[in-house]
Scaffold this active site. Structure first.
Site, PDB file in Angstrom:
ATOM      1  N   ARG A 229     -15.663   5.316  -6.576  1.00 61.34           N
ATOM      2  CA  ARG A 229     -14.726   5.750  -6.208  1.00 61.34           C
ATOM      3  C   ARG A 229     -14.388   7.014  -6.436  1.00 61.34           C
ATOM      4  O   ARG A 229     -13.736   7.797  -5.465  1.00 61.34           O
ATOM      5  CB  ARG A 229     -13.580   4.477  -6.335  1.00 61.34           C
ATOM      6  CG  ARG A 229     -12.288   4.834  -5.641  1.00 61.34           C
ATOM      7  CD  ARG A 229     -11.335   3.706  -5.967  1.00 61.34           C
ATOM      8  NE  ARG A 229     -10.213   3.765  -5.058  1.00 61.34           N
ATOM      9  CZ  ARG A 229      -8.755   4.074  -5.479  1.00 61.34           C
ATOM     10  NH1 ARG A 229      -8.686   4.388  -6.539  1.00 61.34           N
ATOM     11  NH2 ARG A 229      -7.933   4.130  -4.532  1.00 61.34           N
TER      12      ARG A 229
ATOM     13  N   ILE B 102      -6.623   6.638   0.490  1.00 55.54           N
ATOM     14  CA  ILE B 102      -7.607   5.758  -0.056  1.00 55.54           C
ATOM     15  C   ILE B 102      -6.928   4.615  -0.273  1.00 55.54           C
ATOM     16  O   ILE B 102      -6.063   4.710  -1.250  1.00 55.54           O
ATOM     17  CB  ILE B 102      -8.737   6.461  -0.939  1.00 55.54           C
ATOM     18  CG1 ILE B 102      -9.746   5.257  -1.220  1.00 55.54           C
ATOM     19  CG2 ILE B 102      -7.941   7.001  -2.083  1.00 55.54           C
ATOM     20  CD1 ILE B 102     -10.845   6.073  -2.132  1.00 55.54           C
ATOM     21  N   SER B 103      -7.467   3.433   0.152  1.00 53.43           N
ATOM     22  CA  SER B 103      -6.633   2.217  -0.134  1.00 53.43           C
ATOM     23  C   SER B 103      -6.764   2.025  -1.898  1.00 53.43           C
ATOM     24  O   SER B 103      -7.908   2.317  -2.253  1.00 53.43           O
ATOM     25  CB  SER B 103      -6.840   1.156   0.794  1.00 53.43           C
ATOM     26  OG  SER B 103      -6.724   1.178   2.022  1.00 53.43           O
ATOM     27  N   GLN B 104      -5.819   1.116  -2.119  1.00 54.62           N
ATOM     28  CA  GLN B 104      -6.161   0.723  -3.396  1.00 54.62           C
ATOM     29  C   GLN B 104      -7.360  -0.458  -3.784  1.00 54.62           C
ATOM     30  O   GLN B 104      -7.380  -1.134  -2.524  1.00 54.62           O
ATOM     31  CB  GLN B 104      -4.910  -0.147  -4.020  1.00 54.62           C
ATOM     32  CG  GLN B 104      -4.288  -1.282  -3.459  1.00 54.62           C
ATOM     33  CD  GLN B 104      -2.899  -1.756  -3.862  1.00 54.62           C
ATOM     34  OE1 GLN B 104      -2.145  -1.125  -3.061  1.00 54.62           O
ATOM     35  NE2 GLN B 104      -2.584  -2.866  -4.373  1.00 54.62           N
TER      36      GLN B 104
ATOM     37  N   HIS C  48       0.963  -1.070  -0.006  1.00 51.52           N
ATOM     38  CA  HIS C  48       0.065  -0.019  -0.187  1.00 51.52           C
ATOM     39  C   HIS C  48       0.774   1.302  -0.143  1.00 51.52           C
ATOM     40  O   HIS C  48       1.505   1.650   0.952  1.00 51.52           O
ATOM     41  CB  HIS C  48      -0.847  -0.178   1.223  1.00 51.52           C
ATOM     42  CG  HIS C  48      -1.780   1.035   1.475  1.00 51.52           C
ATOM     43  ND1 HIS C  48      -3.156   0.921   0.975  1.00 51.52           N
ATOM     44  CD2 HIS C  48      -1.845   2.486   1.837  1.00 51.52           C
ATOM     45  CE1 HIS C  48      -3.673   2.062   1.425  1.00 51.52           C
ATOM     46  NE2 HIS C  48      -2.998   3.021   1.491  1.00 51.52           N
TER      47      HIS C  48
END
Length: 235
Positions: free
Chosen positions: A58, A84-86, A4
């Protein structure tokens, strides 16, 4: 292995954003491409999770400066030192919770609200805590604007969980503490699962399963998340 970290893409599409929006203002085609080409190949199979990622916009959860990158499988900055995470990591962590039959899920680290929305597509009630008030306020506004009514949000120290609403069928933590918070283990229902990154320089994604006799722990992969912020750090 999921790492991440922030990746900057240059010249990632030959189609201008304006042309793309004219053809598909909801950007559904971009979400479908992301799921088909970047999430399913990662081994994500749960149809409810795939449907949720196809549905949640998203691009509504990222700053406008990064909107063009919303449907690439990368983390993006959302301000206040947070990301914001993948999407594939969101899907992986959600799938690991095995949410079939789950009613109540606790999320630590609301951030942009994207993970909250994915969870809300799958379970009846989502409880989410964010310590950075401006992020919590913006996420609540975005989620309300998109029509989510099954998400309960508050500002606070996520390390402590939400004891008055416990027990939870699942708990997900989207920032890394240096150890597993005991309050979160205590608030997990028997048969429930807790997933979280643990560590500072070296982080592992861990899954903790509560049995009638205690807890079982599994290490899933290496990751890189922002640290879990506590109240004293905020002060």
């Amino acid at each position: 292995m999921f790492i991440h970290s922030l990746i900057v893409l240059a010249g990632c599409s030959g189609v201008s954003r304006e042309d793309s929006l004219l053809k598909d203002p909801a950007r559904q085609a971009e979400r479908d491409r992301m799921v088909d080409e970047e999430i399913i190949p990662q081994g994500i199979k749960d149809p409810k999770i795939l449907a949720a990622v196809r549905h949640v916009p998203r691009h509504k959860f990222v700053p406008s400066d990064y909107s063009d990158l919303a449907y690439y499988d990368i983390p993006l900055p959302i301000g206040h030192g947070q990301t914001i995470s993948q999407p594939s990591l969101v899907a992986l962590m959600t799938e690991a919770l095995a949410l079939e039959g789950a009613k109540r899920v606790l999320e630590i680290g609301t951030g942009s609200g994207y993970q909250s929305a994915v969870l809300a597509e799958i379970v009846p009630e989502v409880f989410t805590i964010e310590i950075v008030e401006p992020l919590a306020t913006k996420a609540a506004h975005t989620l309300a604007e998109l029509g989510y009514r099954n998400i309960h949000a508050r500002v606070g120290d996520g390390y402590r969980g939400w004891p008055e609403e416990a027990p939870f069928d699942a708990i997900i933590v989207t920032a890394a503490p240096d150890h597993v918070p005991q309050p979160l283990l205590d608030q997990l229902a028997v048969g429930g699962r807790l997933i979280l990154p643990v560590g500072r320089d070296y982080q592992t994604l861990e899954l903790h399963y509560r049995t009638a006799k205690g807890f079982e722990r599994k290490i899933i992969t290496l990751v890189r998340f922002v640290p879990l912020v506590r109240e004293r750090q905020q002060e």
